[in-house]
Design an enzyme around this catalytic site. Structure first.
Site, PDB file in Angstrom:
ATOM      1  N   ASP A  22       1.014   8.403   7.570  1.00 24.18           N
ATOM      2  CA  ASP A  22       1.856   7.527   6.748  1.00 24.18           C
ATOM      3  C   ASP A  22       1.810   8.028   5.314  1.00 24.18           C
ATOM      4  O   ASP A  22       2.656   8.820   4.892  1.00 24.18           O
ATOM      5  CB  ASP A  22       1.382   6.086   6.870  1.00 24.18           C
ATOM      6  CG  ASP A  22       2.161   5.114   5.976  1.00 24.18           C
ATOM      7  OD1 ASP A  22       3.213   5.511   5.439  1.00 24.18           O
ATOM      8  OD2 ASP A  22       1.714   3.968   5.807  1.00 24.18           O
ATOM      9  N   GLU A  77      -3.445   5.173  12.590  1.00 19.67           N
ATOM     10  CA  GLU A  77      -2.550   5.532  11.483  1.00 19.67           C
ATOM     11  C   GLU A  77      -3.348   5.627  10.185  1.00 19.67           C
ATOM     12  O   GLU A  77      -4.134   4.726   9.868  1.00 19.67           O
ATOM     13  CB  GLU A  77      -1.455   4.470  11.360  1.00 19.67           C
ATOM     14  CG  GLU A  77      -0.502   4.645  10.201  1.00 19.67           C
ATOM     15  CD  GLU A  77       0.397   3.434  10.026  1.00 19.67           C
ATOM     16  OE1 GLU A  77       0.752   3.131   8.870  1.00 19.67           O
ATOM     17  OE2 GLU A  77       0.722   2.774  11.033  1.00 19.67           O
ATOM     18  N   LYS A 109       9.258   5.607   7.513  1.00 22.88           N
ATOM     19  CA  LYS A 109       9.638   4.515   6.625  1.00 22.88           C
ATOM     20  C   LYS A 109      10.806   4.993   5.781  1.00 22.88           C
ATOM     21  O   LYS A 109      10.641   5.884   4.932  1.00 22.88           O
ATOM     22  CB  LYS A 109       8.467   4.123   5.721  1.00 22.88           C
ATOM     23  CG  LYS A 109       7.300   3.455   6.428  1.00 22.88           C
ATOM     24  CD  LYS A 109       6.172   3.171   5.445  1.00 22.88           C
ATOM     25  CE  LYS A 109       5.041   2.378   6.064  1.00 22.88           C
ATOM     26  NZ  LYS A 109       3.888   2.240   5.134  1.00 22.88           N
ATOM     27  N   ASP A 160      -4.299   0.586  11.880  1.00 23.15           N
ATOM     28  CA  ASP A 160      -3.936   1.256  10.622  1.00 23.15           C
ATOM     29  C   ASP A 160      -4.969   0.871   9.569  1.00 23.15           C
ATOM     30  O   ASP A 160      -4.855  -0.175   8.933  1.00 23.15           O
ATOM     31  CB  ASP A 160      -2.529   0.847  10.172  1.00 23.15           C
ATOM     32  CG  ASP A 160      -2.183   1.400   8.793  1.00 23.15           C
ATOM     33  OD1 ASP A 160      -2.878   2.332   8.323  1.00 23.15           O
ATOM     34  OD2 ASP A 160      -1.213   0.909   8.185  1.00 23.15           O
ATOM     35  N   GLU A 203      -4.480  -3.115   9.342  1.00 21.91           N
ATOM     36  CA  GLU A 203      -3.680  -3.630  10.454  1.00 21.91           C
ATOM     37  C   GLU A 203      -4.372  -3.412  11.796  1.00 21.91           C
ATOM     38  O   GLU A 203      -4.866  -2.313  12.073  1.00 21.91           O
ATOM     39  CB  GLU A 203      -2.312  -2.941  10.512  1.00 21.91           C
ATOM     40  CG  GLU A 203      -1.447  -3.122   9.287  1.00 21.91           C
ATOM     41  CD  GLU A 203      -0.128  -2.366   9.411  1.00 21.91           C
ATOM     42  OE1 GLU A 203       0.282  -2.027  10.539  1.00 21.91           O
ATOM     43  OE2 GLU A 203       0.491  -2.092   8.376  1.00 21.91           O
ATOM     44  N   GLU A 261       2.156  -9.499   6.671  1.00 24.01           N
ATOM     45  CA  GLU A 261       2.970  -9.094   7.816  1.00 24.01           C
ATOM     46  C   GLU A 261       2.877 -10.065   8.978  1.00 24.01           C
ATOM     47  O   GLU A 261       3.232  -9.739  10.112  1.00 24.01           O
ATOM     48  CB  GLU A 261       2.585  -7.679   8.243  1.00 24.01           C
ATOM     49  CG  GLU A 261       2.902  -6.666   7.128  1.00 24.01           C
ATOM     50  CD  GLU A 261       2.519  -5.239   7.466  1.00 24.01           C
ATOM     51  OE1 GLU A 261       1.901  -5.022   8.524  1.00 24.01           O
ATOM     52  OE2 GLU A 261       2.855  -4.346   6.672  1.00 24.01           O
ATOM     53  N   HIS A 294      -3.174  -6.360   2.444  1.00 20.78           N
ATOM     54  CA  HIS A 294      -2.185  -7.289   2.984  1.00 20.78           C
ATOM     55  C   HIS A 294      -2.741  -8.689   3.204  1.00 20.78           C
ATOM     56  O   HIS A 294      -2.033  -9.563   3.694  1.00 20.78           O
ATOM     57  CB  HIS A 294      -1.635  -6.759   4.318  1.00 20.78           C
ATOM     58  CG  HIS A 294      -0.769  -5.561   4.175  1.00 20.78           C
ATOM     59  ND1 HIS A 294      -0.253  -4.871   5.261  1.00 20.78           N
ATOM     60  CD2 HIS A 294      -0.317  -4.912   3.071  1.00 20.78           C
ATOM     61  CE1 HIS A 294       0.470  -3.850   4.837  1.00 20.78           C
ATOM     62  NE2 HIS A 294       0.442  -3.854   3.516  1.00 20.78           N
ATOM     63  N   HIS A 305       8.298  -0.918   9.430  1.00 21.95           N
ATOM     64  CA  HIS A 305       8.726  -1.836   8.379  1.00 21.95           C
ATOM     65  C   HIS A 305       7.882  -1.596   7.132  1.00 21.95           C
ATOM     66  O   HIS A 305       7.085  -0.668   7.070  1.00 21.95           O
ATOM     67  CB  HIS A 305       8.532  -3.278   8.856  1.00 21.95           C
ATOM     68  CG  HIS A 305       7.079  -3.608   9.142  1.00 21.95           C
ATOM     69  ND1 HIS A 305       6.604  -4.889   9.248  1.00 21.95           N
ATOM     70  CD2 HIS A 305       5.993  -2.809   9.334  1.00 21.95           C
ATOM     71  CE1 HIS A 305       5.305  -4.873   9.482  1.00 21.95           C
ATOM     72  NE2 HIS A 305       4.915  -3.615   9.548  1.00 21.95           N
ATOM     73  N   SER A 359       0.867  -1.182   0.000  1.00 21.51           N
ATOM     74  CA  SER A 359       0.000   0.000   0.000  1.00 21.51           C
ATOM     75  C   SER A 359       0.900   1.227   0.000  1.00 21.51           C
ATOM     76  O   SER A 359       1.363   1.687   1.034  1.00 21.51           O
ATOM     77  CB  SER A 359      -0.919   0.002   1.230  1.00 21.51           C
ATOM     78  OG  SER A 359      -0.177  -0.089   2.428  1.00 21.51           O
ATOM     79  N   LYS A 417       6.856  -0.632  14.657  1.00 19.02           N
ATOM     80  CA  LYS A 417       6.047  -1.762  14.215  1.00 19.02           C
ATOM     81  C   LYS A 417       6.822  -2.539  13.167  1.00 19.02           C
ATOM     82  O   LYS A 417       7.431  -1.964  12.264  1.00 19.02           O
ATOM     83  CB  LYS A 417       4.691  -1.316  13.677  1.00 19.02           C
ATOM     84  CG  LYS A 417       4.690  -0.488  12.406  1.00 19.02           C
ATOM     85  CD  LYS A 417       3.260  -0.342  11.900  1.00 19.02           C
ATOM     86  CE  LYS A 417       3.191   0.442  10.600  1.00 19.02           C
ATOM     87  NZ  LYS A 417       1.838   0.424  10.011  1.00 19.02           N
TER      88      LYS A 417
END
Length: 446
Positions: free
Chosen positions: A323, A295, A348, A249, A171, A214, A162, A376, A42, A399
């Site tokens: 993000d 997030e 990131k 998230d 998430e 993840e 994901h 990550h 993403s 994270k």
């Protein structure tokens, strides 16, 4: 005698999704130093551009051109410049940015440049004869007075892009803020993760214990309340009630279209919400569950919704993390600060493309009084660089996925190694715990 680069090499290797990525190896008199670059699924529109080959090999995802750019352009140019690595990393990174010449690193590729930057950071640390986290702390002007080992946020339930289930939010994370150390926090999280697996098996059967990118489970659930109820049940079953907080998230840019947020974007049943209706959903979740972090609750350019909800998040003492909104980019950080849109930077390194620029973004976030949350990517590698980064900048939380899969566990194992190393050296350090949001400012003021 200065420490200079004597070799710069690059190779095409694989990330955790089996897709090609760039591995870089640099050499000095101190030895060889390697880095492997991660990649996201993403991705926001404002990220630095990773170079992909196109064509048939690897479905067009090959990175041969990026590797060639390291071997034939970046490497020779750096060897010719003969930078003294004991001086630090900024000159090297600035030179590569200028060598690329584009505003988004699309000429040579952010994946090519970052691989060199990360490998050189390790070489710089070796030249100074210090650990990587110590070197990164020294590169930050506002380095804390003592080391903070971050609270790990574990993504235990996966959704969004994901996973293959119909959960819209990407998430659901657990954070062992009540632990006394990173080792204890990881133990608790692992126990909750295993309890969650047992609960999913009981409710949905063993077939539902497949995991997402993840490492989090991806059971057949759709509503965020279903995910949070599963987590709360697992926390209780593991015996850690009151000691675990939750982060979410939604990655909302993925389901934003034409002014609406479609919570049914992964199914054939659209469920379109206005930003106000989505904000009401978040508020209801925060009121019911121990959510301490949100997030990307809104899309990357939905500024009015961010501004409105920031007021709400302050009232509920919830960290509001940008993000896709920020993309680890100082220009975006400045715009968000002016709009008062959030109060935390998701860091990131591959979003911006060099270690030095990531540190500059960190510095600016701290100047604004924000938190920094190291992250990550979904397409990860076994490189544990971000563990040292989180400790070096004293950000208080990180994270790296579930306590599952080698590329995730590598980061958590490295954090435990660092904690033991700091304790053995009797260097001032502590686990961020309940103060994770403000760990840097507290450590700096001591």
């Amino acid at each position: 005698m200065p420490t200079i680069l004597t070799s710069v090499r690059a190779f095409q290797r694989l990330d955790s999704r089996g897709k090609p990525t760039v591995q870089v190896e640099v050499e000095t008199k101190d030895g060889k130093f390697r880095a492997i670059v991660p990649s996201g699924a993403s991705k926001g529109d404002y990220e630095a551009i990773e170079l992909r080959d196109g064509g048939e090999a690897y479905g067009g995802a090959g990175v041969r051109q990026a590797v060639q750019n390291v071997r034939e352009v970046i490497g020779p140019a750096l060897l010719d410049r003969r930078y003294d690595l004991e001086i630090g990393l900024k000159e090297i990174d600035s030179f590569m940015i200028a060598l690329d010449g584009s505003p988004d690193k699309s000429d040579l590729g952010a994946n090519a440049i970052l691989g060199v930057s990360m490998a050189c950071a390790r070489a710089c640390a070796a030249a100074k004869k210090i650990p990587l986290y110590d070197f990164l702390a020294g590169e930050l002007q506002s380095s804390p007075h003592r080391y903070i080992v971050p609270v790990p946020f574990f993504n235990v339930l996966n959704g969004g892009v994901h996973s293959g289930n119909t959960m819209t939010f990407q998430e659901f994370m657990i954070a062992p803020t009540g632990a006394a150390s990173i080792a204890q926090g990881i133990q608790w999280a692992s126990e909750v993760y295993q309890a969650l697996k047992s609960i999913i098996i009981k409710e949905f059967g063993k077939v539902a214990t497949g995991i997402g990118d993840e490492g989090g489970f991806a059971p057949p659930i759709t509503q965020p309340s279903e995910a949070l109820d599963l987590i709360m049940a697992a926390v209780k079953a593991a015996g850690h009630e009151g000691k675990i907080k939750i982060g979410i998230d939604p990655a909302s840019s993925e389901f934003f279209d034409d002014g609406y947020y479609d919570l049914g974007f992964k199914s054939d049943k659209p469920k379109k919400l206005t930003s106000t209706e989505l904000a009401d959903l978040y508020r209801a979740l925060v009121d019911k569950y121990p959510v301490v972090l949100l997030e990307d609750p809104f899309a990357q350019d939905d500024w009015e919704s961010w501004k409105y909800f920031h007021v709400v998040s302050k009232l509920h003492n919830v960290e509001l993390v940008g993000d896709d909104l920020l993309a680890t980019n100082i220009m975006r950080i400045e715009k968000a600060a002016e709009a008062d849109a959030c109060d935390s930077l998701l860091l990131k390194v591959n979003q911006i493309g060099t270690v030095s620029e990531a540190l500059a973004a960190t510095e600016r976030a701290y100047e604004l009084g924000w938190s920094v949350f190291v992250s990550h990517r979904s397409g990860e590698t076994t490189d544990d660089f971000i563990a040292d980064l989180a400790v070096g900048i004293g950000c208080g939380h990180l994270k790296a996925g579930a306590p599952c899969r080698g590329e995730r566990v590598a980061k958590y194992n490295r954090l435990m190694d660092i904690e033991e190393e700091l304790q053995a050296k009797k260097i001032g350090s502590s686990y961020a715990g309940k103060s994770f949001r403000y760990a840097h400012s507290q450590a700096k003021s001591e």
